[in-house]
Design an enzyme around this catalytic site. Structure first.
Site, PDB file in Angstrom:
ATOM      1  N   TRP A   6     -22.405  -2.234   3.433  1.00 44.42           N
ATOM      2  CA  TRP A   6     -22.095  -0.991   4.134  1.00 44.42           C
ATOM      3  C   TRP A   6     -21.288  -0.007   3.283  1.00 44.42           C
ATOM      4  O   TRP A   6     -21.128   1.148   3.652  1.00 44.42           O
ATOM      5  CB  TRP A   6     -21.268  -1.314   5.390  1.00 44.42           C
ATOM      6  N   GLU A  34     -26.334  -9.215  -6.227  1.00 47.97           N
ATOM      7  CA  GLU A  34     -25.320  -8.235  -6.646  1.00 47.97           C
ATOM      8  C   GLU A  34     -24.121  -8.467  -5.735  1.00 47.97           C
ATOM      9  O   GLU A  34     -24.116  -8.038  -4.587  1.00 47.97           O
ATOM     10  CB  GLU A  34     -25.857  -6.803  -6.461  1.00 47.97           C
ATOM     11  N   LYS A  63     -33.079  -4.834   5.197  1.00 46.56           N
ATOM     12  CA  LYS A  63     -32.114  -5.216   6.239  1.00 46.56           C
ATOM     13  C   LYS A  63     -30.774  -4.600   5.834  1.00 46.56           C
ATOM     14  O   LYS A  63     -30.087  -5.102   4.947  1.00 46.56           O
ATOM     15  CB  LYS A  63     -32.042  -6.749   6.309  1.00 46.56           C
ATOM     16  N   PRO A  64     -30.393  -3.479   6.485  1.00 52.55           N
ATOM     17  CA  PRO A  64     -29.111  -2.860   6.127  1.00 52.55           C
ATOM     18  C   PRO A  64     -27.960  -3.639   6.750  1.00 52.55           C
ATOM     19  O   PRO A  64     -28.174  -4.483   7.622  1.00 52.55           O
ATOM     20  CB  PRO A  64     -29.222  -1.471   6.769  1.00 52.55           C
ATOM     21  N   GLU A 124     -11.016 -10.594  -4.508  1.00 51.08           N
ATOM     22  CA  GLU A 124     -11.439  -9.220  -4.238  1.00 51.08           C
ATOM     23  C   GLU A 124     -10.653  -8.693  -3.033  1.00 51.08           C
ATOM     24  O   GLU A 124     -10.716  -9.267  -1.948  1.00 51.08           O
ATOM     25  CB  GLU A 124     -12.943  -9.186  -3.932  1.00 51.08           C
ATOM     26  N   CYS A 153     -17.414  -2.008  -4.971  1.00 50.13           N
ATOM     27  CA  CYS A 153     -17.572  -3.274  -5.700  1.00 50.13           C
ATOM     28  C   CYS A 153     -17.071  -3.143  -7.136  1.00 50.13           C
ATOM     29  O   CYS A 153     -16.550  -4.095  -7.698  1.00 50.13           O
ATOM     30  CB  CYS A 153     -19.020  -3.737  -5.666  1.00 50.13           C
ATOM     31  N   GLY A 172     -23.954  -7.725  -1.599  1.00 49.77           N
ATOM     32  CA  GLY A 172     -22.932  -8.021  -0.597  1.00 49.77           C
ATOM     33  C   GLY A 172     -21.914  -8.974  -1.191  1.00 49.77           C
ATOM     34  O   GLY A 172     -21.733  -9.028  -2.415  1.00 49.77           O
ATOM     35  N   SER A 173     -21.279  -9.750  -0.344  1.00 51.76           N
ATOM     36  CA  SER A 173     -20.197 -10.611  -0.818  1.00 51.76           C
ATOM     37  C   SER A 173     -20.743 -11.855  -1.539  1.00 51.76           C
ATOM     38  O   SER A 173     -21.886 -12.274  -1.295  1.00 51.76           O
ATOM     39  CB  SER A 173     -19.327 -11.035   0.360  1.00 51.76           C
TER      40      SER A 173
HETATM   41  P1  NAD Z   1     -21.650  -9.260   3.411  1.00 57.20           P
HETATM   42  O1  NAD Z   1     -21.960 -10.340   2.436  1.00 57.20           O
HETATM   43  O2  NAD Z   1     -20.792  -9.590   4.558  1.00 57.20           O
HETATM   44  O3  NAD Z   1     -22.996  -8.683   4.048  1.00 57.20           O
HETATM   45  C1  NAD Z   1     -24.019  -8.118   3.235  1.00 57.20           C
HETATM   46  C2  NAD Z   1     -25.333  -8.183   3.996  1.00 57.20           C
HETATM   47  O4  NAD Z   1     -25.745  -9.548   4.123  1.00 57.20           O
HETATM   48  C3  NAD Z   1     -25.298  -7.605   5.404  1.00 57.20           C
HETATM   49  O5  NAD Z   1     -26.481  -6.877   5.627  1.00 57.20           O
HETATM   50  C4  NAD Z   1     -25.245  -8.853   6.263  1.00 57.20           C
HETATM   51  O6  NAD Z   1     -25.766  -8.668   7.566  1.00 57.20           O
HETATM   52  C5  NAD Z   1     -26.116  -9.794   5.469  1.00 57.20           C
HETATM   53  N1  NAD Z   1     -25.883 -11.239   5.753  1.00 57.20           N
HETATM   54  C6  NAD Z   1     -24.768 -11.844   6.181  1.00 57.20           C
HETATM   55  N2  NAD Z   1     -24.962 -13.180   6.263  1.00 57.20           N
HETATM   56  C7  NAD Z   1     -26.225 -13.419   5.860  1.00 57.20           C
HETATM   57  C8  NAD Z   1     -27.012 -14.599   5.694  1.00 57.20           C
HETATM   58  N3  NAD Z   1     -26.527 -15.816   5.952  1.00 57.20           N
HETATM   59  N4  NAD Z   1     -28.273 -14.467   5.240  1.00 57.20           N
HETATM   60  C9  NAD Z   1     -28.774 -13.254   4.943  1.00 57.20           C
HETATM   61  N5  NAD Z   1     -28.096 -12.096   5.075  1.00 57.20           N
HETATM   62  C10 NAD Z   1     -26.829 -12.183   5.516  1.00 57.20           C
HETATM   63  O7  NAD Z   1     -21.052  -8.064   2.539  1.00 57.20           O
HETATM   64  P2  NAD Z   1     -20.499  -6.653   3.046  1.00 57.20           P
HETATM   65  O8  NAD Z   1     -19.175  -6.847   3.698  1.00 57.20           O
HETATM   66  O9  NAD Z   1     -21.557  -5.921   3.805  1.00 57.20           O
HETATM   67  O10 NAD Z   1     -20.304  -5.869   1.666  1.00 57.20           O
HETATM   68  C11 NAD Z   1     -19.127  -5.944   0.907  1.00 57.20           C
HETATM   69  C12 NAD Z   1     -19.338  -6.824  -0.297  1.00 57.20           C
HETATM   70  O11 NAD Z   1     -20.441  -6.331  -1.048  1.00 57.20           O
HETATM   71  C13 NAD Z   1     -18.174  -6.835  -1.261  1.00 57.20           C
HETATM   72  O12 NAD Z   1     -17.942  -8.139  -1.720  1.00 57.20           O
HETATM   73  C14 NAD Z   1     -18.663  -5.958  -2.406  1.00 57.20           C
HETATM   74  O13 NAD Z   1     -18.058  -6.224  -3.648  1.00 57.20           O
HETATM   75  C15 NAD Z   1     -20.100  -6.270  -2.419  1.00 57.20           C
HETATM   76  N6  NAD Z   1     -20.883  -5.238  -3.085  1.00 57.20           N
HETATM   77  C16 NAD Z   1     -21.454  -5.537  -4.285  1.00 57.20           C
HETATM   78  C17 NAD Z   1     -22.176  -4.560  -4.957  1.00 57.20           C
HETATM   79  C18 NAD Z   1     -22.845  -4.853  -6.278  1.00 57.20           C
HETATM   80  O14 NAD Z   1     -23.669  -4.054  -6.679  1.00 57.20           O
HETATM   81  N7  NAD Z   1     -22.552  -5.948  -6.948  1.00 57.20           N
HETATM   82  C19 NAD Z   1     -22.310  -3.297  -4.396  1.00 57.20           C
HETATM   83  C20 NAD Z   1     -21.720  -3.037  -3.175  1.00 57.20           C
HETATM   84  C21 NAD Z   1     -21.008  -4.027  -2.518  1.00 57.20           C
END
Ligand code: NAD
Length: 498
Positions: free
Chosen positions: A146, A243, A170-171, A371, A277, A221-222
């Site tokens: 997000w 990523e 899937k956003p 982080e 990130c 994501g994380s």
């Molecule tokens: P998150 O991991 O909580 O969620 C990311 C996405 O994964 C969401 O769409 C979520 O619904 C989905 N998700 C959650 N559990 C899942 C599962 N078991 N299977 C499949 N999909 C699942 O991360 P967030 O809070 O949305 O984003 C923040 C994180 O993203 C931070 O750690 C940040 O550093 C990282 N990030 C990395 C980059 C990069 O390019 N490396 C860029 C932006 C953000």
């Protein structure tokens, strides 16, 4: 609004996306079930055949038109992003602008990077014409976060589309409205087939996408979620690009431009409420300039404020639960002897966190190791750049990094164990479309952006075409003793010399 739901969908649940500044409902979206996701992926496979057949020029033309729509409606897009993330519209516009640059680059360069190329066949098989081309996977599932809901997922979506794949996106559950806006505008320029679809929901919807018949998963994501996704994808041996999170360092050398370095620290650490990130989370400064640098950072920090009003430089925390993480990192840093020269525990509010500058924080503190993803930064004094490099690299993460040095920038940058480094300016690598973006270690693997980003979404296909029969038949039962002797002699001449 274009429906992205399969006709036979059985959506029962829905969820609301909220404005983090006000908790006002921005939109209501379906929680797509496993069946919905599978149906969307099945449609995407049909769309992928049509999209691939359009060829590079046909796809580039559609992507060019999409880029035009995004550019002409930039203000509207920025408003949609602001409503769901709380970030100022100027920042929302900036991430959209960078995404538009990437669409342009990917569309213009896909043929050059992925198209058919000749390779040298080597002496033994010189009767062959050897070529390689990069073919699309088919359907790519993109799962996004997000914090930069346009720039970040489009780093995968755009390159996957340019390479000839259909995409099911899937956003994040925090920014489904932004995702829908992107999918709807794409459907305006590609109305024939659902080449880009959206499925919405929480982790279970994402998990369904990973386990579906997609041919590749691009996750941003994380790190914790990245590990779950990789485990789930292993069941079908679906390749993944991850990523993930970061703990990006900045290094400031004795000969650095301290004003520029302080400005980059303040921007890199506090912009987007630190929810970046590749945000600057820790700074290592040469002892000769440490005090002067800290004074400059504090001076610049005085003018920065987070808030929901239009004069604030950054907005509220998009994901409320992150506030507790930020609070715990500051608490831990202070308990271990760290000092807050700006902000501190009282800077942590209900929705917003004010800029926090921490010094004297031991390296084993969570504020240095984990982080934080908030508007905080630790600044540490180092003897020299050797110590700075060692400390910068002493982390499980390795996404981005920044170096401020007049004379040794490139040398230091090359020794940092991160996917990218910016020298003498903050985060520049993320805005250069031709540069690959991605991490090391817990920050993930694989690359988006640039030629590497295009190749990430395509399979290399090797073709060896025999132009005329080989003078020496090697791969036949008709091979003679004489041929074997000749091969042995030829090899001795070619490779056997001492
Ligand atoms: P998150 O991991 O909580 O969620 C990311 C996405 O994964 C969401 O769409 C979520 O619904 C989905 N998700 C959650 N559990 C899942 C599962 N078991 N299977 C499949 N999909 C699942 O991360 P967030 O809070 O949305 O984003 C923040 C994180 O993203 C931070 O750690 C940040 O550093 C990282 N990030 C990395 C980059 C990069 O390019 N490396 C860029 C932006 C953000």
């Amino acid at each position: 609004m274009t429906s992205v739901l399969p006709e036979q969908s059985t959506v029962r649940e829905s969820f609301e996306s909220l404005n983090p500044a006000t908790d006002e409902v921005v939109g209501t979206h379906p929680v797509h079930s496993r069946e919905d996701v599978e149906a969307a992926v099945s449609k995407a496979h049909e769309a992928a055949v049509w999209w691939e057949a359009l060829g590079y020029a046909g796809r580039a033309e559609r992507l060019r038109r999409w880029k035009g729509v995004l550019t002409r409606r930039l203000a509207q897009l920025a408003e949609v992003v602001r409503a769901e993330t709380g970030k100022p519209t100027g920042d929302a516009q900036l991430e959209a602008v960078l995404a538009i640059e990437h669409i342009d680059w990917a569309a213009r360069n896909a043929r050059k990077v992925l198209g058919r190329k000749h390779r040298a066949p080597g002496l033994l098989l010189s009767n062959n014409d050897a070529t390689v081309e990069y073919q699309p996977y088919g359907v790519v599932g993109v799962i996004g976060p997000w914090n930069y809901p346009v720039y970040t997922p489009l780093g995968s979506v755009t390159y996957a589309l340019a390479a000839g794949n259909a995409v099911v996106f899937k956003p994040s559950e925090y920014t489904p409205g932004v995702g829908q806006w992107l999918v709807d505008t794409f459907a305006e320029v590609v109305p024939e087939y659902p080449v880009l679809q959206q499925v919405t929901g929480f982790g279970t919807t994402g998990d369904a996408l990973v386990r579906s018949e997609v041919n590749k998963i691009a996750f941003t994501g994380s790190t914790a979620t990245g590990k779950k996704i990789m485990a789930a994808a292993s069941e079908r041996l679906t390749p993944v690009v991850i990523e993930a999170g970061g703990k990006d360092p900045m290094l400031v050398d004795a000969d650095a431009d301290l004003d520029a370095a302080a400005d980059a620290t303040v921007w890199g650490a506090f912009s987007n409420a630190g929810q970046t990130c590749i945000g600057v989370e820790r700074v290592y400064v040469h002892e000769r300039v440490h005090d002067e640098f800290v004074a400059k950072v504090l001076d610049k920090t005085k003018d920065i404020r987070g808030g929901a009003d239009s004069r604030a430089q950054y907005g509220p925390m998009t994901m409320r639960s992150q506030i507790e993480v930020v609070r715990s990192h500051i608490t831990d840093a202070l308990a271990r002897g760290g000092r807050a020269l700006a902000g501190g525990l009282e800077a942590v509010g209900d929705r917003c966190v004010q800029p926090t500058v921490l010094v004297d924080v031991p390296e084993e503190s969570s504020a240095v190791r984990e982080e934080t993803f908030g508007p905080t930064v630790t600044i540490a004094k180092v003897r020299d750049m050797e110590e700075a490099i060692a400390k910068a690299n002493d982390t499980v993460y390795g996404l981005g990094s920044t170096v401020f040095s007049h004379s040794r920038g490139t040398e230091i940058a090359r020794r940092l164990r991160t996917g990218a480094t910016a020298i003498n300016a903050p985060l520049a690598f993320a805005g250069i479309a031709s540069l690959p973006f991605g991490g090391v270690g817990d920050s993930g693997f694989g690359r988006i952006h640039g030629p590497e980003g295009l190749r990430e979404f395509a399979r290399p296909k090797a073709i060896a075409r025999q132009r005329f029969p080989a003078p020496l038949a090697l791969t036949s039962f008709t091979r003679s003793d004489k041929t074997e002797q000749l091969v042995s002699k030829a090899m001795a001449i070619l490779h056997g010399r001492k």
